[in-house]
Design an enzyme around this catalytic site. Sequence first.
Site, PDB file in Angstrom:
ATOM      1  CG  LEU A  43       7.646   1.605  -1.061  1.00 27.13           C
ATOM      2  CD1 LEU A  43       8.188   1.544  -2.129  1.00 27.13           C
ATOM      3  CD2 LEU A  43       6.694   0.516  -0.623  1.00 27.13           C
TER       4      LEU A  43
ATOM      5  N   GLY B  74       5.019 -10.279   3.736  1.00 24.48           N
ATOM      6  CA  GLY B  74       5.912 -10.097   5.049  1.00 24.48           C
ATOM      7  C   GLY B  74       5.441 -10.704   6.262  1.00 24.48           C
TER       8      GLY B  74
ATOM      9  CG  MET C 192      -1.805  -1.317   1.014  1.00 27.95           C
ATOM     10  SD  MET C 192      -3.610  -0.942   2.069  1.00 27.95           S
ATOM     11  CE  MET C 192      -2.746  -0.707   3.880  1.00 27.95           C
ATOM     12  N   GLY C 193       2.174   1.127  -0.560  1.00 30.45           N
ATOM     13  CA  GLY C 193       3.123   2.309  -0.515  1.00 30.45           C
ATOM     14  C   GLY C 193       3.450   2.463   0.932  1.00 30.45           C
TER      15      GLY C 193
ATOM     16  CG  HIS D  69       6.932  -2.107   2.134  1.00 25.16           C
ATOM     17  ND1 HIS D  69       6.638  -0.705   2.844  1.00 25.16           N
ATOM     18  CD2 HIS D  69       5.683  -2.399   2.346  1.00 25.16           C
ATOM     19  CE1 HIS D  69       5.689  -0.618   3.133  1.00 25.16           C
ATOM     20  NE2 HIS D  69       5.028  -1.830   2.808  1.00 25.16           N
TER      21      HIS D  69
ATOM     22  CG  MET E 266      10.962  -1.112  10.104  1.00 25.81           C
ATOM     23  SD  MET E 266      12.236  -0.908   8.691  1.00 25.81           S
ATOM     24  CE  MET E 266      13.410  -0.532   9.681  1.00 25.81           C
TER      25      MET E 266
HETATM   26  P1  AMP Z   1       1.635  -3.136   3.563  1.00 19.27           P
HETATM   27  O1  AMP Z   1       2.064  -2.023   2.541  1.00 19.27           O
HETATM   28  O2  AMP Z   1       1.528  -2.686   4.996  1.00 19.27           O
HETATM   29  O3  AMP Z   1       0.369  -3.628   2.935  1.00 19.27           O
HETATM   30  O4  AMP Z   1       2.663  -4.343   3.309  1.00 19.27           O
HETATM   31  C1  AMP Z   1       2.855  -4.776   2.226  1.00 19.27           C
HETATM   32  C2  AMP Z   1       3.773  -6.109   2.343  1.00 19.27           C
HETATM   33  O5  AMP Z   1       4.973  -5.687   3.070  1.00 19.27           O
HETATM   34  C3  AMP Z   1       3.258  -7.091   3.079  1.00 19.27           C
HETATM   35  O6  AMP Z   1       3.484  -8.596   2.621  1.00 19.27           O
HETATM   36  C4  AMP Z   1       3.777  -6.933   4.623  1.00 19.27           C
HETATM   37  O7  AMP Z   1       3.725  -7.991   5.398  1.00 19.27           O
HETATM   38  C5  AMP Z   1       5.082  -6.511   4.307  1.00 19.27           C
HETATM   39  N1  AMP Z   1       5.684  -5.758   5.372  1.00 19.27           N
HETATM   40  C6  AMP Z   1       5.435  -4.479   5.957  1.00 19.27           C
HETATM   41  N2  AMP Z   1       6.063  -4.484   7.023  1.00 19.27           N
HETATM   42  C7  AMP Z   1       6.895  -5.325   7.184  1.00 19.27           C
HETATM   43  C8  AMP Z   1       8.165  -5.512   7.957  1.00 19.27           C
HETATM   44  N3  AMP Z   1       8.226  -4.890   8.931  1.00 19.27           N
HETATM   45  N4  AMP Z   1       8.898  -6.600   7.724  1.00 19.27           N
HETATM   46  C9  AMP Z   1       8.833  -7.399   6.558  1.00 19.27           C
HETATM   47  N5  AMP Z   1       7.707  -7.195   5.864  1.00 19.27           N
HETATM   48  C10 AMP Z   1       6.678  -6.294   5.968  1.00 19.27           C
END
Ligand code: AMP
Length: 286
Positions: free
Chosen positions: A33, A149, A30-31, A37, A186
């Site tokens: 970053l 993640g 969802m950006g 990410h 994070m």
């Molecule tokens: P989001 O933008 O929050 O939807 O996350 C996009 C992807 O990044 C998802 O697969 C999350 O699980 C992964 N992600 C978010 N935060 C972390 C983190 N701290 N460590 C590893 N992966 C992450």
Amino acid sequence: MKIITTIPQLRKTIATMRRKGRSIGFVPTMGALHNGHLSLIRRSKKQSDITVLSIFVNPAQFGPKEDYKKYPRTWPADIQKARRDGVEIVFAPTAHAMYPRGFATWVSMDKSITDTVLCGRSRPGHFHGVATVVAKLLNLVQPDIMYLGQKDAQQCVVLHRMVNDLNIPTRVVVCPTVREKDGLAMSSRNQYLSSAERQEAIALYQALCLGRDLIRNRERHASRICSAMRQHVQKNSRGVIDYLNAVDPATLQSLRKIRGAVLLAGAVRFGNTRLIDNIIVPTYNG
Ligand code: AMP
């Protein structure tokens, strides 16, 4: 790096890549970053010829009282990071392109993994929105591998299930949670925290580590582990606990006795910001 905002343009580019026999790695986001990410992008760069990053704040996964409108949108910085990390394609559709007028088809999953456990209990319908958008993105991007993640543990289980159940020809790779120096996972939502809340937010990860240490010291009653984790958060922060739980990592159902691997997972609200985190604890002995 190609920035694509329309579905026809994406389909054309993906078809060209496929014709050339390129393998495709896909990182849905969802950006806003951050290094979490970026760790997924780096993993994809290692394993796939082409990395597709989607940036889409999906309205369908936010509840009516949630932060869809104020979710952080940091487009210029995101593009810079994606370019620096060697992403080949950024796909950033509009909400209208993904959900045109008359949209009526949803991926509906068994509520026992989407709505009655962990985050699903306080965010009913959230994973319905997640599963729907990811199914659509997988149809569009047709990746060989999708990178997720571990930080979003329930999302990983739900999407694994969906990919298997719908026979989607994509492998799911789950990457470890990336943390700040003090252990805070994070998250794009960390930027909502005031400095006092930021300091207190570490209590969530500390509580999970405390639970892990109890298991390592042979505590096998989930209720004792969960109350120790709750007490830690209550003593060390003003955070309001949504849940702190010990569950089966595959089914997400609560455990009474610890046996085999355990997922310790929590959601705590610091001020107006709800943070989640989890760790998996392997156990080798009864
Ligand atoms: P989001 O933008 O929050 O939807 O996350 C996009 C992807 O990044 C998802 O697969 C999350 O699980 C992964 N992600 C978010 N935060 C972390 C983190 N701290 N460590 C590893 N992966 C992450």
